[in-house]
Write a protein that holds these residues in place. Structure first.
Motif, PDB file in Angstrom:
ATOM      1  N   LYS A  66       2.880 -11.137  -0.865  1.00 37.46           N
ATOM      2  CA  LYS A  66       1.511 -11.598  -1.026  1.00 37.46           C
ATOM      3  C   LYS A  66       0.739 -10.621  -1.922  1.00 37.46           C
ATOM      4  CE  LYS A  66      -2.153 -13.223   1.902  1.00 37.46           C
ATOM      5  NZ  LYS A  66      -2.760 -13.039   3.198  1.00 37.46           N
ATOM      6  N   GLY A  67      -0.006 -11.171  -2.818  1.00 35.88           N
ATOM      7  CA  GLY A  67      -0.885 -10.343  -3.642  1.00 35.88           C
ATOM      8  C   GLY A  67      -0.171  -9.556  -4.715  1.00 35.88           C
ATOM      9  N   GLN A  68       1.112  -9.847  -4.929  1.00 34.18           N
ATOM     10  CA  GLN A  68       1.847  -9.082  -5.923  1.00 34.18           C
ATOM     11  C   GLN A  68       2.153  -9.980  -7.109  1.00 34.18           C
ATOM     12  OE1 GLN A  68       5.770  -7.338  -5.019  1.00 34.18           O
ATOM     13  NE2 GLN A  68       4.589  -5.622  -4.276  1.00 34.18           N
ATOM     14  N   THR A  69       1.784  -9.542  -8.278  1.00 38.72           N
ATOM     15  CA  THR A  69       2.083 -10.350  -9.454  1.00 38.72           C
ATOM     16  C   THR A  69       2.832  -9.485 -10.457  1.00 38.72           C
ATOM     17  OG1 THR A  69      -0.087  -9.757 -10.266  1.00 38.72           O
ATOM     18  CG2 THR A  69       0.148 -11.951  -9.318  1.00 38.72           C
ATOM     19  N   GLY A  70       3.330 -10.135 -11.490  1.00 34.33           N
ATOM     20  CA  GLY A  70       4.037  -9.396 -12.533  1.00 34.33           C
ATOM     21  C   GLY A  70       5.495  -9.269 -12.205  1.00 34.33           C
ATOM     22  N   LYS A  71       6.228  -8.735 -13.160  1.00 34.24           N
ATOM     23  CA  LYS A  71       7.671  -8.689 -13.017  1.00 34.24           C
ATOM     24  C   LYS A  71       8.115  -7.552 -12.113  1.00 34.24           C
ATOM     25  CE  LYS A  71      11.861  -8.512 -15.397  1.00 34.24           C
ATOM     26  NZ  LYS A  71      12.628  -8.165 -16.529  1.00 34.24           N
ATOM     27  N   MET A  72       9.040  -7.848 -11.235  1.00 37.25           N
ATOM     28  CA  MET A  72       9.583  -6.833 -10.346  1.00 37.25           C
ATOM     29  C   MET A  72      11.047  -6.628 -10.703  1.00 37.25           C
ATOM     30  SD  MET A  72       7.201  -5.976  -8.355  1.00 37.25           S
ATOM     31  CE  MET A  72       5.566  -6.552  -8.688  1.00 37.25           C
ATOM     32  N   ASP A  73      11.445  -5.390 -10.937  1.00 36.09           N
ATOM     33  CA  ASP A  73      12.854  -5.135 -11.199  1.00 36.09           C
ATOM     34  C   ASP A  73      13.227  -3.765 -10.629  1.00 36.09           C
ATOM     35  OD1 ASP A  73      11.528  -3.510 -12.905  1.00 36.09           O
ATOM     36  OD2 ASP A  73      12.394  -4.289 -14.746  1.00 36.09           O
ATOM     37  N   VAL A  74      14.509  -3.404 -10.788  1.00 34.94           N
ATOM     38  CA  VAL A  74      14.985  -2.151 -10.215  1.00 34.94           C
ATOM     39  C   VAL A  74      14.213  -0.965 -10.806  1.00 34.94           C
ATOM     40  CG1 VAL A  74      16.976  -0.646  -9.972  1.00 34.94           C
ATOM     41  CG2 VAL A  74      17.255  -3.096  -9.750  1.00 34.94           C
ATOM     42  N   MET A  75      13.975  -1.025 -12.122  1.00 33.94           N
ATOM     43  CA  MET A  75      13.224   0.047 -12.776  1.00 33.94           C
ATOM     44  C   MET A  75      11.867   0.227 -12.094  1.00 33.94           C
ATOM     45  SD  MET A  75      13.542   2.186 -15.190  1.00 33.94           S
ATOM     46  CE  MET A  75      12.382   3.491 -15.423  1.00 33.94           C
TER      47      MET A  75
END
Lengths: 163, 487
Positions: B246-255
């Protein structure tokens, strides 16, 4: 991926692995990015004997990076000798502030072992641990298979006919 | 050598001793375990100095802290005698020091009045300094060890606090607060313990061949190692975009995970690959080669249940037309290489032989492996002539458990003659996951339990345990009532 990874990567095709031409992989159409990172001297010293120096020189020249010296540096080349060692007299003359506290016991401080990295270490760090390949291809020198690098992640999965 | 008391946490019991030994090896201190019991959180060890104690405990996950042992005994009388004998000379050092005195009862409680009495009973030590509960200069602690449901402790210790452990990292790396995780991310505490047992430390290079969202590499990087990883599924490394949180946007990756913890300098990068067709250099295993380059390998291979165990290849042998199609299309951007299910025992052996070639001398391999609890034949711990088993730790679940297996790569000189011609093993054959993975099949059959009569015959004590009332909420109040009844 940082350039140091290329020190460990070869072609994924099993029959290629035995051929010396499969290492190193040759970067092609590579986009590079420099991401600054703190210099990790202890790691550089540890990894130094595991570097395939000649192959790394090839990669550096193919990427148009500053040339690496012909022979690999030794562990001692990576750090500047501590000021307590060989020539303390000259350092005193060069550094006016040191005169204010001439009898400072630097021996105690050297126990903490905060070594200063040399220019060689800084250069090596810049190439191996700050330069990243973000896009491009890695090509096997033996079979010519191209492995794509996308968003900094190389793909080594082999197509159905090569497994 | 002085004695120290390690206040362990009472969970993951079978990992605690392995972690202590690993910590001693990383810190380079000589440690001897004098007293350790799976059923007690108090461990007595020999260490050369207080400095050694500090460096040993600083990265411990399964302990709370380390104390200098001031005395021990099975009753308060014998504890007092032991304190007088062993530490009488040290009392004067703390005469005017601001101090704190507390009680730590394991499986028991003391009322405030009782606690006061216990603390007062040590007044002969003559500490006249101010009492300071917050940030004292010296902190003393009485440790009480109770048997289950006992009303009086069976053993007592007095310790002077030296240093706290590194257990707070468990909270820092908590999966609930990590930006990017997947369905099979390893619990942060266990990942950190695994990194400890594998001897992750500054200046070392660690690799995880089944990284997923990078939980193990992050744990190793926390302890100072430089890490890299790979996974057969590139989407888990690059991230598919978006987040379930919730409330998290943008790309999420290992880096992004490494950036979240400020560890990006230790992250070499990741690549998409399959362990059975690894792109990593496999140095030839003869004595002339330059040998391995990894200081440690740490992984949780897919068990084939929540995460499928697949490798490159096709289930059926490809015909000529299919081969031609693959050859034709593999350069297209949307081409996906075929994958097939793989035998679980085979992948474990593949990991071992990969480790033998790529690890440096004394480098460690730590990997997780599931096993059924009630199995007629125990899943055998895989072995390799060039790897020595360091420890086997078990995390039990209801009907199955998983084990953390840790191996040490032997020096070339210690490798047995002729290890290169190890007999080719027979693995399960088949094309379906169930044919290839015993554990998976049993899991989905619900681990058919033994017949009740069979179970009772094997374990007569089990009946008693089953009838025992719920043990939760055992408290001092309850104990007090029992005591009254006895009177």
């Amino acid at each position: 991926m940082k350039l140091l990874t290329l020190n460990f990567l070869t072609c994924a095709i099993k029959t290629c692995k035995s051929s010396p031409a499969s290492f190193p992989l040759h970067p092609r159409d590579a986009e590079l990015e420099v991401v600054e990172a703190d210099l990790n001297l202890a790691f550089l010293k540890n990894i130094l004997p595991r570097l395939m120096w000649d192959e790394l020189r090839v990669i550096a020249s193919e990427l148009g990076l500053p040339a690496l010296p012909e022979t690999p540096p030794s562990k001692a080349d990576l750090s500047i000798p501590s000021p307590t060692a060989p020539a303390p007299a000259t350092t005193l003359q060069l550094d006016p502030e040191a005169i204010d506290a001439p009898e400072n016991p630097p021996v105690v401080e050297s126990d903490v072992e905060e070594e200063t990295p040399s220019q060689t270490a800084v250069d090596l760090h810049r190439i191996l641990l700050e330069t990243c390949i973000t896009e491009g291809k890695l090509v096997c020198g033996n079979c010519g298979h191209e492995y794509a690098v996308k968003e900094g992640v190389a793909n080594f999965l082999l197509p159905g006919h090569l497994v | 050598m002085p004695k120290y008391l390690v206040r362990l946490v009472h969970m993951h019991e079978s990992f605690r001793r392995a972690e202590l030994h690993a910590l001693a090896e990383v810190a380079g201190v000589e440690m001897e375990i004098l007293k350790y019991d799976e059923d007690s959180p108090f461990c007595i060890i020999h260490l050369p100095s207080e400095a050694a104690a500090r460096s040993l405990i600083s990265r411990s996950i399964l302990s709370q802290g380390i104390h200098e042992l001031w005395g021990e005994g099975s009753t308060y009388d014998s504890l007092h005698t032991s304190v007088r004998d062993q530490t009488g000379s040290k009392w004067s050092q703390f005469e005017h020091t601001p101090f704190r005195f507390t009680i730590d009862s394991f499986r028991g409680t003391r009322s405030p009045a009782e606690q006061n009495n216990i603390i007062e009973s040590f007044s002969y030590m003559g500490f006249d300094g101010p009492i300071r509960m917050k940030d004292p200069e010296a902190s003393f602690r009485v440790f009480e060890d109770y048997d289950f449901k006992a009303s009086e402790p069976k053993y007592l210790y007095l310790g002077r606090f030296i240093a706290a452990s590194g257990r707070h990292a468990k909270t820092t790396f908590d999966l609930k607060k990590r930006h990017y995780i997947s369905t099979t991310s390893m619990d942060a505490e266990l990942a950190l313990i695994t990194a400890n047992i594998a001897l992750a430390a500054p200046a070392k290079l660690f690799y995880d061949p089944f990284m997923g969202t990078g939980g193990f590499p992050i744990a190793c990087a926390h302890f100072g190692a430089v890490v890299c990883g790979s996974d057969i599924d590139g989407r888990s490394i690059r991230g598919t975009g978006g987040s379930a949180r919730k409330g998290q946007t943008g790309k999420m990756d290992v880096m992004g995970n490494f950036t979240q913890y400020g560890l990006e300098a230790s992250y070499l990068g990741a690549f998409v690959s399959d362990l059975t067709n690894t792109p990593l250099r496999i140095p030839a295993l003869d004595r002339s080669s330059r040998g391995g380059y990894l200081d440690g390998i740490i992984c949780d291979p897919p068990y084939g249940i929540r995460e499928g165990l697949k490798v490159l290849g096709s289930r059926e042998k490809l015909g000529e037309t299919e081969l031609a199609t693959h050859e034709d299309r593999f350069k297209q951007p949307n081409y996906i290489p075929p994958k097939k299910p793989y035998s679980f025992t085979a992948i474990l052996d593949d990991i071992l032989s990969f480790a033998v070639s790529t690890l440096v001398e004394n480098g460690r391999l730590s990997m997780w492996m599931p096993t059924a609890n009630d199995e007629d034949i125990e899943l055998i711990v895989p072995t390799h002539p060039c790897l020595e088993i360091v420890s086997i730790c078990v995390q039990p679940f209801n009907k199955w458990s998983r084990r953390l297996l840790t191996y040490r790569r032997l020096a070339e000189a210690d490798m047995p003659q002729g290890f290169l011609d190890v007999a080719v093993k027979e693995y399960e054959k088949g094309v379906k996951a169930d044919d290839l993975n015993d554990f998976r099949r049993k899991y989905f059959e619900g681990f058919k339990e033994f017949k009740e009569s069979e179970r009772l015959r094997l374990d007569p004590g089990g009946v008693e345990q089953m009838q025992m009332p719920d043990s939760k909420g055992v408290s001092g109040r309850w104990r007090g009532k029992e005591r009254e009844k006895e009177k």
